[in-house]
Design a protein around this motif. Structure first.
Motif, PDB file in Angstrom:
ATOM      1  N   GLY A  19       0.191   7.666   8.067  1.00 44.13           N
ATOM      2  CA  GLY A  19       0.705   6.642   7.158  1.00 44.13           C
ATOM      3  C   GLY A  19       0.963   7.178   5.767  1.00 44.13           C
ATOM      4  N   CYS A  20       0.678   6.350   4.768  1.00 40.32           N
ATOM      5  CA  CYS A  20       0.778   6.797   3.371  1.00 40.32           C
ATOM      6  C   CYS A  20      -0.344   7.772   3.049  1.00 40.32           C
ATOM      7  N   SER A  21      -1.457   7.630   3.776  1.00 38.25           N
ATOM      8  CA  SER A  21      -2.655   8.403   3.409  1.00 38.25           C
ATOM      9  C   SER A  21      -2.370   9.894   3.373  1.00 38.25           C
ATOM     10  N   ILE A  22      -1.526  10.345   4.274  1.00 36.90           N
ATOM     11  CA  ILE A  22      -1.293  11.785   4.385  1.00 36.90           C
ATOM     12  C   ILE A  22      -0.547  12.333   3.170  1.00 36.90           C
ATOM     13  N   GLY A  30      -1.900  12.355  -3.210  1.00 32.63           N
ATOM     14  CA  GLY A  30      -2.085  13.591  -3.966  1.00 32.63           C
ATOM     15  C   GLY A  30      -3.484  13.687  -4.521  1.00 32.63           C
ATOM     16  N   GLY A  31      -4.249  12.633  -4.387  1.00 33.97           N
ATOM     17  CA  GLY A  31      -5.515  12.590  -5.110  1.00 33.97           C
ATOM     18  C   GLY A  31      -6.735  12.570  -4.231  1.00 33.97           C
ATOM     19  N   SER A  32      -7.756  12.000  -4.779  1.00 38.04           N
ATOM     20  CA  SER A  32      -9.081  12.077  -4.174  1.00 38.04           C
ATOM     21  C   SER A  32      -9.621  10.665  -4.008  1.00 38.04           C
ATOM     22  N   ASN A  49      -6.827   3.444  -4.110  1.00 37.50           N
ATOM     23  CA  ASN A  49      -6.443   3.128  -2.727  1.00 37.50           C
ATOM     24  C   ASN A  49      -7.193   4.000  -1.728  1.00 37.50           C
ATOM     25  N   ILE A  50      -7.316   5.276  -2.028  1.00 37.16           N
ATOM     26  CA  ILE A  50      -8.026   6.153  -1.089  1.00 37.16           C
ATOM     27  C   ILE A  50      -9.510   5.794  -1.064  1.00 37.16           C
ATOM     28  N   GLY A  51     -10.079   5.567  -2.268  1.00 39.99           N
ATOM     29  CA  GLY A  51     -11.484   5.136  -2.313  1.00 39.99           C
ATOM     30  C   GLY A  51     -11.679   3.890  -1.462  1.00 39.99           C
ATOM     31  N   GLY A  77      -7.865  -1.164   3.872  1.00 38.97           N
ATOM     32  CA  GLY A  77      -6.941  -0.256   3.190  1.00 38.97           C
ATOM     33  C   GLY A  77      -5.994  -1.001   2.266  1.00 38.97           C
ATOM     34  N   GLU A  78      -4.776  -0.494   2.172  1.00 42.86           N
ATOM     35  CA  GLU A  78      -3.832  -1.091   1.207  1.00 42.86           C
ATOM     36  C   GLU A  78      -3.241  -2.411   1.710  1.00 42.86           C
ATOM     37  N   LEU A  79      -3.530  -2.782   2.936  1.00 42.82           N
ATOM     38  CA  LEU A  79      -3.061  -4.073   3.458  1.00 42.82           C
ATOM     39  C   LEU A  79      -3.955  -5.178   2.876  1.00 42.82           C
ATOM     40  N   THR A 106       7.891   3.565   8.550  1.00 36.26           N
ATOM     41  CA  THR A 106       7.234   2.585   9.433  1.00 36.26           C
ATOM     42  C   THR A 106       6.563   1.455   8.647  1.00 36.26           C
ATOM     43  N   HIS A 107       6.569   1.569   7.332  1.00 35.64           N
ATOM     44  CA  HIS A 107       5.801   0.607   6.527  1.00 35.64           C
ATOM     45  C   HIS A 107       6.623  -0.623   6.195  1.00 35.64           C
ATOM     46  N   THR A 108       6.737  -1.494   7.159  1.00 35.89           N
ATOM     47  CA  THR A 108       7.615  -2.659   7.004  1.00 35.89           C
ATOM     48  C   THR A 108       6.825  -3.961   6.949  1.00 35.89           C
ATOM     49  N   GLY A 109       5.570  -3.892   6.553  1.00 32.08           N
ATOM     50  CA  GLY A 109       4.791  -5.116   6.345  1.00 32.08           C
ATOM     51  C   GLY A 109       4.397  -5.824   7.631  1.00 32.08           C
ATOM     52  N   ASP A 110       4.326  -5.088   8.740  1.00 35.90           N
ATOM     53  CA  ASP A 110       4.041  -5.730  10.031  1.00 35.90           C
ATOM     54  C   ASP A 110       2.708  -6.476  10.018  1.00 35.90           C
ATOM     55  N   GLY A 111       1.694  -5.848   9.428  1.00 38.96           N
ATOM     56  CA  GLY A 111       0.359  -6.467   9.408  1.00 38.96           C
ATOM     57  C   GLY A 111       0.366  -7.751   8.601  1.00 38.96           C
ATOM     58  N   LEU A 114      -4.083   1.640  17.980  1.00 41.14           N
ATOM     59  CA  LEU A 114      -2.650   1.638  18.288  1.00 41.14           C
ATOM     60  C   LEU A 114      -1.886   1.993  17.014  1.00 41.14           C
ATOM     61  N   GLU A 115      -0.983   2.939  17.118  1.00 42.15           N
ATOM     62  CA  GLU A 115      -0.228   3.406  15.937  1.00 42.15           C
ATOM     63  C   GLU A 115       1.266   3.374  16.233  1.00 42.15           C
ATOM     64  N   LYS A 116       2.008   2.834  15.282  1.00 47.47           N
ATOM     65  CA  LYS A 116       3.457   2.679  15.432  1.00 47.47           C
ATOM     66  C   LYS A 116       4.209   4.019  15.388  1.00 47.47           C
TER      67      LYS A 116
HETATM   68  C1  LIG Z   1       3.269   9.658  -2.109  1.00 52.02           C
HETATM   69  C2  LIG Z   1       2.001   8.890  -2.193  1.00 52.02           C
HETATM   70  C3  LIG Z   1       0.984   9.373  -2.993  1.00 52.02           C
HETATM   71  C4  LIG Z   1      -0.203   8.650  -3.098  1.00 52.02           C
HETATM   72  N1  LIG Z   1      -1.217   9.170  -3.859  1.00 52.02           N
HETATM   73  C5  LIG Z   1      -2.395   8.520  -3.921  1.00 52.02           C
HETATM   74  C6  LIG Z   1      -3.498   9.082  -4.594  1.00 52.02           C
HETATM   75  O1  LIG Z   1      -3.402  10.168  -5.143  1.00 52.02           O
HETATM   76  N2  LIG Z   1      -4.665   8.382  -4.618  1.00 52.02           N
HETATM   77  C7  LIG Z   1      -4.786   7.161  -4.016  1.00 52.02           C
HETATM   78  O2  LIG Z   1      -5.855   6.560  -4.052  1.00 52.02           O
HETATM   79  N3  LIG Z   1      -3.758   6.614  -3.336  1.00 52.02           N
HETATM   80  C8  LIG Z   1      -2.587   7.267  -3.279  1.00 52.02           C
HETATM   81  N4  LIG Z   1      -1.543   6.725  -2.577  1.00 52.02           N
HETATM   82  C9  LIG Z   1      -1.764   5.457  -1.892  1.00 52.02           C
HETATM   83  C10 LIG Z   1      -2.598   5.690  -0.652  1.00 52.02           C
HETATM   84  O3  LIG Z   1      -2.190   6.884  -0.026  1.00 52.02           O
HETATM   85  C11 LIG Z   1      -2.456   4.520   0.319  1.00 52.02           C
HETATM   86  O4  LIG Z   1      -2.601   3.302  -0.343  1.00 52.02           O
HETATM   87  C12 LIG Z   1      -3.520   4.596   1.405  1.00 52.02           C
HETATM   88  O5  LIG Z   1      -3.562   5.882   1.943  1.00 52.02           O
HETATM   89  C13 LIG Z   1      -3.221   3.574   2.481  1.00 52.02           C
HETATM   90  O6  LIG Z   1      -4.031   3.851   3.575  1.00 52.02           O
HETATM   91  P1  LIG Z   1      -4.070   2.852   4.797  1.00 52.02           P
HETATM   92  O7  LIG Z   1      -4.941   3.480   5.799  1.00 52.02           O
HETATM   93  O8  LIG Z   1      -4.345   1.490   4.317  1.00 52.02           O
HETATM   94  O9  LIG Z   1      -2.566   2.827   5.310  1.00 52.02           O
HETATM   95  P2  LIG Z   1      -1.674   4.019   5.831  1.00 52.02           P
HETATM   96  O10 LIG Z   1      -2.311   5.338   5.621  1.00 52.02           O
HETATM   97  O11 LIG Z   1      -0.347   3.820   5.228  1.00 52.02           O
HETATM   98  O12 LIG Z   1      -1.647   3.778   7.385  1.00 52.02           O
HETATM   99  C14 LIG Z   1      -1.051   2.627   7.953  1.00 52.02           C
HETATM  100  C15 LIG Z   1      -0.610   2.985   9.339  1.00 52.02           C
HETATM  101  O13 LIG Z   1      -0.280   1.802  10.038  1.00 52.02           O
HETATM  102  C16 LIG Z   1       0.838   2.077  10.869  1.00 52.02           C
HETATM  103  N5  LIG Z   1       1.501   0.830  11.246  1.00 52.02           N
HETATM  104  C17 LIG Z   1       2.304   0.048  10.504  1.00 52.02           C
HETATM  105  N6  LIG Z   1       2.731  -0.998  11.219  1.00 52.02           N
HETATM  106  C18 LIG Z   1       2.181  -0.891  12.453  1.00 52.02           C
HETATM  107  C19 LIG Z   1       2.264  -1.657  13.656  1.00 52.02           C
HETATM  108  N7  LIG Z   1       3.021  -2.760  13.751  1.00 52.02           N
HETATM  109  N8  LIG Z   1       1.576  -1.253  14.752  1.00 52.02           N
HETATM  110  C20 LIG Z   1       0.817  -0.111  14.703  1.00 52.02           C
HETATM  111  N9  LIG Z   1       0.723   0.667  13.598  1.00 52.02           N
HETATM  112  C21 LIG Z   1       1.388   0.272  12.484  1.00 52.02           C
HETATM  113  C22 LIG Z   1       1.691   2.982  10.003  1.00 52.02           C
HETATM  114  O14 LIG Z   1       2.639   3.697  10.771  1.00 52.02           O
HETATM  115  C23 LIG Z   1       0.632   3.872   9.367  1.00 52.02           C
HETATM  116  O15 LIG Z   1       0.378   5.025  10.110  1.00 52.02           O
HETATM  117  C24 LIG Z   1      -0.345   7.422  -2.424  1.00 52.02           C
HETATM  118  C25 LIG Z   1       0.682   6.941  -1.610  1.00 52.02           C
HETATM  119  C26 LIG Z   1       1.853   7.668  -1.480  1.00 52.02           C
HETATM  120  C27 LIG Z   1       2.960   7.150  -0.610  1.00 52.02           C
END
Ligand SMILES: Cc1cc2nc3c(=O)[nH]c(=O)nc-3n(C[C@H](O)[C@H](O)[C@H](O)COP(=O)(O)OP(=O)(O)OC[C@H]3O[C@@H](n4cnc5c(N)ncnc54)[C@H](O)[C@@H]3O)c2cc1C
Length: 505
Positions: free
Chosen positions: A45-48, A51-53, A483-485, A468-470, A233-238, A37-39
């Motif tokens: 999310g941030c992942s897209i 800039g890195g690897s 974070n990506i690793g 992930g970052e949560l 969308t990143h409002t700390g819901d989790g 389920l995606e909001k």
């Molecule tokens: C500009 C930018 C550059 C970055 N560059 C790097 C980098 O070079 N290297 C690196 O390691 N990290 C980088 N980061 C950090 C990294 O991208 C993130 O920490 C990581 O991608 C987080 O992945 P995730 O899957 O945990 O969360 P996300 O990819 O953020 O996905 C979380 C998803 O949960 C969804 N969501 C939120 N609340 C709800 C809800 N209530 N119900 C359903 N869905 C919900 C969101 O909409 C989102 O799609 C960067 C971040 C940003 C913003």
């Protein structure tokens, strides 16, 4: 306890960024039915934006040593060891995932750990250089490099090739537990109606951070205000959903970020262009001073996207206020022509192209200009109300004089690398306001080595995982690229463990 449900699955993944996509795929490979389920209207999310690897390591023991110093006692040994081991397996794991679409992976051997700790040399990065036939998503332009877009394409192709359903525009509002506190599902909102989803094995929270929650930023971060570059969308819901079922929180104060720009016309902040690892020979055309005109930080520390905002966060009760928020970035004509001082994100609806010589932003009044440093100080007082009239011309002149001596001697009391220094000596002079900027937050529910969410008494909350970052591993210093690793390592570990939970009848 809820007994009626609209949908049922084995493993429910909440959030469709990289970590959610990986966890879903691996839980499926473990034999579970999975639903995401995606909001937001699209995954990523941030992942897209990354800039890195993905960070990987050659040797788990060396990584364990490094991570132990990096986390300074804020993370248990067991969690450090599990993360180090998974990082050592990360390259093989990502290569397996890449088989889905023939993604070309490039190993970048020279990117070491950011900090000079034992084990530093074991780190390297894996970048998705290219995905055959893939030119990007029509709904998302890439930012620095296609790295993040390719990461999400990899996650989506893995999810879709397994036939895992993903419901977009479906924010989850709360978790459901049975009478003994076992997590058994969640309630989402779909087209204005409640959607109750039962999870027979587990719920994986993959909702990212609290970058866009003003309330949480005020409660958990020391400096005010912080601005963010992350999706709205990143409002700390989790975080809130896990708290409601009894989770302990950690690492809430730690921000992967820097100093940068925020203008009322744009909802998202912009950061300066010095991302990634510090290149000690790369010239940086500016200094940063506080509201009164004193320099106080190394503008180019070892991890330019981890540390600099920390120096801005002090509060002075005698002012009263934050004397360094906003600070002023000061540069001269040579610096102005050298390169754009900001690097905005491309985000649907929030795109901004910063001019290469900063001239358009001078026109807009975002950067102000004066013929001497004293005149610049007066202009700052007049034109930036946030300066509260505190800029002191003599102090600013002294800071620039002192800086120019640092450039001559190559020695700076804040340890700015000599190779990055540039004199401020060619009028006109320029100033722009800079604020603490969040790239992403690291805080969230505490997890153990299996990525199970923990309560404040050190017990796992049954059938609840976080990835992930949560509630990221990082709680003291951030390892660039970490974070990506971690999306890969935590997604794999949680997916495997969630799929091993016994199915509720
Ligand atoms: C500009 C930018 C550059 C970055 N560059 C790097 C980098 O070079 N290297 C690196 O390691 N990290 C980088 N980061 C950090 C990294 O991208 C993130 O920490 C990581 O991608 C987080 O992945 P995730 O899957 O945990 O969360 P996300 O990819 O953020 O996905 C979380 C998803 O949960 C969804 N969501 C939120 N609340 C709800 C809800 N209530 N119900 C359903 N869905 C919900 C969101 O909409 C989102 O799609 C960067 C971040 C940003 C913003």
């Amino acid at each position: 306890m809820r007994t009626t449900w609209d949908l049922e699955t084995d493993v429910l993944v909440i959030g469709y960024g990289l970590a959610g996509g990986v966890a879903a795929s691996i839980a499926h490979d473990g034999g579970s039915d999975v639903l995401i389920l995606e909001k937001n209207e699209y995954p990523g999310g941030c992942s897209i934006f990354a800039g890195g690897s993905a960070k990987c390591v050659e040797d788990a023991e060396a990584a364990r040593e490094y991570l132990t110093v990096l986390s300074a006692g804020r993370v248990d040994d067991e969690v450090i060891s599990a993360f180090a081991q998974a990082l050592a397996e990360n390259e093989d794991f990502i290569r397996q995932l890449a088989q889905v679409n023939g993604a070309e992976l490039k190993r970048i051997p020279n990117t070491q750990g950011s900090y000079p700790y034992p084990g530093r040399e074991t780190w390297y990065s894996l970048r998705i250089a290219k995905i055959p036939g893939f030119e990007g998503f029509p709904w998302m332009r890439c930012f620095l490099s296609p790295a993040g877009v390719n990461l999400i394409k990899l996650a989506m192709d893995n999810v879709e090739s397994r036939g895992i359903p993903a419901m977009l525009s479906t924010p989850v509002r709360r978790l459901e537990t049975d009478d003994s506190g076992v997590v058994i599902g969640a309630v989402a909102e779909k087209e204005g109606r409640e959607l109750a989803v039962r999870a027979r094995q587990a719920v994986v929270l993959a909702t990212g951070g609290f970058e866009q929650s003003e309330w949480m930023r005020k409660q958990y971060l020391q400096g005010m205000p912080f601005f963010s570059m992350a999706p709205l969308t990143h409002t700390g819901d989790g975080i809130m959903m896990s708290q409601k079922v009894g989770a302990a929180l950690w690492h809430m104060w730690l921000v992967h970020g820097s100093y940068g720009f925020k203008f009322p016309e744009y909802q998202l902040a912009f950061r300066h262009p010095f991302s990634g690892y510090r290149n000690p020979k790369r010239k940086m055309s500016w200094i940063v001073v506080d509201k009164m005109g004193s320099r106080y930080m190394n503008e180019y520390p070892p991890a330019p996207q981890d540390l600099p905002h920390r120096a801005m966060e002090i509060f002075d009760p005698d002012l009263p206020g934050y004397p360094r928020i906003p600070s002023l970035m000061i540069f001269d004509e040579v610096g102005r022509k050298r390169e754009a001082i900001a690097q905005p994100l491309a985000f649907p609806g929030y795109e901004y192209n910063w001019s290469e010589d900063n001239s358009a932003e001078i026109e807009r009044g975002w950067i102000i200009k004066a013929n001497s440093i004293a005149e610049l100080a007066d202009a700052i007082k007049e034109r930036f109300p946030e300066n509260e009239g505190r800029m002191d011309a003599e102090q600013l002149e002294a800071s620039v004089r002192e800086w120019n001596m640092c450039v001559e001697t190559g020695k700076d009391r804040f340890n700015r690398p000599p190779g990055s220094m540039m004199a401020l000596a060619t009028p006109p002079y320029y100033a722009a306001q800079v604020w603490p900027i969040i790239t992403n937050t690291q805080g969230g529910p505490v997890h153990n080595a299996k990525q199970q969410v923990m309560d404040p008494f050190g017990q796992p909350i049954p059938r609840l995982y976080a990835v992930g970052e949560l509630g990221s591993f990082f709680g003291h210093l951030y390892q660039l690229g970490g974070n990506i690793g971690e999306c890969f390592t935590s997604g794999k570990i949680a997916g495997q463990n969630a799929a091993k939970e016994t199915r509720l009848p």
